[in-house]
Design a protein around this motif. Structure first.
Motif, short mmCIF file in Angstrom:
data_model
loop_
_atom_site.label_atom_id
_atom_site.label_comp_id
_atom_site.label_asym_id
_atom_site.label_seq_id
_atom_site.Cartn_x
_atom_site.Cartn_y
_atom_site.Cartn_z
N LEU A 199 0.87 -1.17 0.00
CA LEU A 199 0.00 0.00 0.00
C LEU A 199 0.91 1.22 0.00
O LEU A 199 1.66 1.43 0.95
CB LEU A 199 -0.92 0.00 1.22
CG LEU A 199 -1.85 1.19 1.37
CD1 LEU A 199 -2.83 1.28 0.19
CD2 LEU A 199 -2.61 1.11 2.68
N LEU A 200 0.87 1.99 -1.07
CA LEU A 200 1.74 3.15 -1.20
C LEU A 200 0.98 4.40 -0.78
O LEU A 200 0.01 4.79 -1.44
CB LEU A 200 2.25 3.28 -2.64
CG LEU A 200 2.97 2.04 -3.18
CD1 LEU A 200 3.36 2.26 -4.64
CD2 LEU A 200 4.19 1.71 -2.35
N ARG A 201 1.41 4.98 0.31
CA ARG A 201 0.80 6.22 0.79
C ARG A 201 1.70 7.36 0.35
O ARG A 201 2.89 7.36 0.64
CB ARG A 201 0.66 6.19 2.30
CG ARG A 201 -0.29 5.12 2.77
CD ARG A 201 -0.46 5.16 4.27
NE ARG A 201 -1.47 4.24 4.68
CZ ARG A 201 -1.22 3.16 5.39
NH1 ARG A 201 -0.01 2.88 5.77
NH2 ARG A 201 -2.20 2.35 5.73
N ARG A 202 1.11 8.30 -0.32
CA ARG A 202 1.90 9.41 -0.84
C ARG A 202 1.46 10.70 -0.16
O ARG A 202 0.43 10.76 0.49
CB ARG A 202 1.72 9.51 -2.35
CG ARG A 202 2.06 8.17 -3.03
CD ARG A 202 1.97 8.18 -4.50
NE ARG A 202 0.69 8.64 -4.99
CZ ARG A 202 0.43 8.83 -6.27
NH1 ARG A 202 1.33 8.60 -7.16
NH2 ARG A 202 -0.75 9.24 -6.67
N ARG A 203 2.24 11.74 -0.33
CA ARG A 203 1.89 13.03 0.28
C ARG A 203 0.58 13.56 -0.25
O ARG A 203 -0.19 14.16 0.45
CB ARG A 203 2.99 14.06 0.03
CG ARG A 203 4.24 13.74 0.78
CD ARG A 203 5.29 14.78 0.54
NE ARG A 203 6.54 14.32 1.13
CZ ARG A 203 7.58 15.06 1.26
NH1 ARG A 203 7.57 16.31 0.84
NH2 ARG A 203 8.67 14.58 1.80
N PRO A 226 -2.98 12.54 -2.35
CA PRO A 226 -3.79 11.41 -2.84
C PRO A 226 -3.66 11.30 -4.34
O PRO A 226 -3.28 12.27 -4.99
CB PRO A 226 -5.21 11.79 -2.42
CG PRO A 226 -5.05 12.83 -1.37
CD PRO A 226 -3.75 13.51 -1.65
N GLU A 260 -3.87 7.31 -2.80
CA GLU A 260 -3.06 6.16 -2.42
C GLU A 260 -3.18 5.16 -3.55
O GLU A 260 -4.08 5.25 -4.37
CB GLU A 260 -3.60 5.51 -1.15
CG GLU A 260 -3.46 6.33 0.09
CD GLU A 260 -4.04 5.62 1.29
OE1 GLU A 260 -3.42 5.67 2.34
OE2 GLU A 260 -5.12 5.01 1.16
N THR A 291 -5.75 1.66 -8.35
CA THR A 291 -6.02 3.03 -7.93
C THR A 291 -7.48 3.26 -7.55
O THR A 291 -7.81 4.32 -7.04
CB THR A 291 -5.65 4.02 -9.04
OG1 THR A 291 -6.39 3.69 -10.23
CG2 THR A 291 -4.16 3.98 -9.33
N ILE A 314 -8.41 -0.31 -3.13
CA ILE A 314 -7.46 0.13 -2.11
C ILE A 314 -8.00 -0.19 -0.73
O ILE A 314 -7.26 -0.69 0.13
CB ILE A 314 -7.16 1.64 -2.27
CG1 ILE A 314 -6.41 1.87 -3.58
CG2 ILE A 314 -6.36 2.16 -1.08
CD1 ILE A 314 -6.29 3.33 -3.97
N ASP A 315 -9.28 0.07 -0.50
CA ASP A 315 -9.89 -0.24 0.80
C ASP A 315 -9.81 -1.73 1.12
O ASP A 315 -9.54 -2.10 2.27
CB ASP A 315 -11.35 0.22 0.84
CG ASP A 315 -11.49 1.73 0.92
OD1 ASP A 315 -10.51 2.42 1.26
OD2 ASP A 315 -12.60 2.22 0.62
N ARG A 344 -6.21 -2.44 2.02
CA ARG A 344 -5.91 -1.82 3.30
C ARG A 344 -6.46 -2.68 4.43
O ARG A 344 -5.79 -2.93 5.43
CB ARG A 344 -6.49 -0.41 3.39
CG ARG A 344 -6.11 0.30 4.69
CD ARG A 344 -6.75 1.66 4.87
NE ARG A 344 -6.38 2.57 3.82
CZ ARG A 344 -7.22 3.04 2.89
NH1 ARG A 344 -8.48 2.65 2.89
NH2 ARG A 344 -6.81 3.88 1.98
N ASN A 351 -4.06 -4.48 7.11
CA ASN A 351 -4.24 -4.15 8.53
C ASN A 351 -4.52 -5.40 9.35
O ASN A 351 -4.01 -5.56 10.45
CB ASN A 351 -5.36 -3.13 8.71
CG ASN A 351 -4.96 -1.74 8.29
OD1 ASN A 351 -3.78 -1.40 8.22
ND2 ASN A 351 -5.95 -0.91 8.00
#
Length: 65
Positions: A6-10, A12, A14, A28, A33-34, A37, A41
């Motif tokens: 999961l790539l979190r960027r500054r 959106p 993600e 994307t 993504i959910d 995630r 998690n």
């Protein structure tokens, strides 16, 4: 297939990166993504902590060398 990341960027959005044997895929869509995630998690909450992981690895090395 490699594990999903999961790539979190500054900024959106993600995205989820899936590495395959001969290719890679970026997801994307918010729903995809959910889902990843949630799975990541869940895996994280079930995983052993650092010390326990080290102990398990040392035991496996000793046993299977």
């Amino acid at each position: 297939m490699g594990h999903p990341s999961l790539l979190r960027r500054r900024r959106p959005p993600e995205l989820v990166y899936l590495e395959h044997l001969n290719s890679a895929q970026y997801l994307t869509r918010p729903r995809e993504i959910d889902q990843y995630r949630h799975v990541l998690n869940r895996l994280s909450s079930c995983a052993a902590g650092r010390k326990e992981s080290e102990r398990l690895l040392e035991k496996a090395i000793a046993e299977f060398g």
